[in-house]
Write an enzyme that holds these catalytic residues in place. Sequence first.
Site, PDB file in Angstrom:
ATOM      1  CE  LYS A  29      37.644  63.600  41.160  1.00 47.32           C
ATOM      2  NZ  LYS A  29      36.712  63.035  42.137  1.00 47.32           N
ATOM      3  CE  LYS A  39      38.174  67.736  42.681  1.00 51.96           C
ATOM      4  NZ  LYS A  39      37.155  67.037  43.488  1.00 51.96           N
ATOM      5  CB  THR A  96      40.853  77.319  47.231  1.00 47.89           C
ATOM      6  OG1 THR A  96      41.205  77.281  45.854  1.00 47.89           O
ATOM      7  CG2 THR A  96      41.891  78.121  48.000  1.00 47.89           C
ATOM      8  N   GLY A 117      38.209  61.834  50.558  1.00 50.87           N
ATOM      9  CA  GLY A 117      38.368  61.762  52.018  1.00 50.87           C
ATOM     10  C   GLY A 117      39.589  62.534  52.468  1.00 50.87           C
ATOM     11  CG  ASP A 160      34.407  65.552  41.351  1.00 46.82           C
ATOM     12  OD1 ASP A 160      35.268  66.379  41.712  1.00 46.82           O
ATOM     13  OD2 ASP A 160      34.544  64.321  41.481  1.00 46.82           O
TER      14      ASP A 160
END
Length: 344
Positions: free
Chosen positions: A229, A130, A101, A326, A225
């Site tokens: 990470k 994440k 999700t 991707g 984002d």
Amino acid sequence: MMIMLFELVFIGFGTVARGLAELLLEKKEELKSKYDMKYQVVAISDIRVGSILDGRGIDLRKALKLADAGENLESLPAQRKGLSAIETIKESHSNAIVEATWTNIIDGEPGYSHIKTALSLGKHVVTSNKGPISLHYRELMRLANNNYVRLKFKGTVLSGTPAFNLFDGALAGCSVSSIRGIVNGTTNYILTEMEKGLDYKKALKEAQRLGYAEADPTMDVEGGDAAAKIAILSNVLLGANIKPDMVKRKGISSITKEEVLGARKRGDRIKLIAGAEKKDNTIKAQVSPVPLPVSDPLANIMGVMNAITFETDCLGNFTVVGPGAGRRATGYALLTDLISIAKS
Ligand code: HSE
């Protein structure tokens, strides 16, 4: 060797999950012959394309075709329809959940509840989400261990390109002291296109069309984002216990085409760099746009490619380079996680 039969549930059936579905269909025979891994999809639940559950198995090819056409999955035959994600996890006779999700780095929901529910019920989880991993890594790993199941999340960083999982396998025993890299595909793609003359808005639109950007693209362009990470990398590889909001960050939304081209004239390239370093037992992590001289390997990472330079005790510095976003590349990360569970 024993055959591993996955009875899979997809929670979220967007770009990444469909990338995995495509690979599962394409590689069905290879998975069986090479890795003794078989699978059957027993449920798919997605807020946009519908929810179906059938213990006898769902026709994944048909589901993929419908979802790609933007049609509802509930037109397929199924024992149960319209269940929520949590009901689907609880009521399916499954042993593994694919949680794909959307990423939310404020509280990790809804992925956090999906993963907790699945692990508590003794189901393996593979995820590219994440949010829950950057916020609740330790708690979720503990839950997985206590329930004797695996939680794998390779696709949260660098999609299918190996990053932290290198240190479980090929580089076991090697310690990392600092991390520096380009970990967001969307922003690197935008900066590359701006260098070619495209303006910011058009480049972002194209990154969205190509399936690189988050559902909310401000996550990409404002550095959220990348912050998630680098938090994940710091927690897994540097033994840190940090959350995305503890990462000092600046994105690329205020960078103009003139600045990008001006940097080029000076022999530099502007890159969104995420870094983390361990010093005196404290971790400092940050994300910001930095002009790098073109002699720096990271300055030559273009488009949706990502790269991370790891500083290690056994190998010195080394850099991994590969696609960072991707459909197929991130779907592949989920596939390698499933294979790794099957092998273990
Ligand atoms: N939006 C993310 C990126 C997707 O552009 O890198 C992969 O995590």
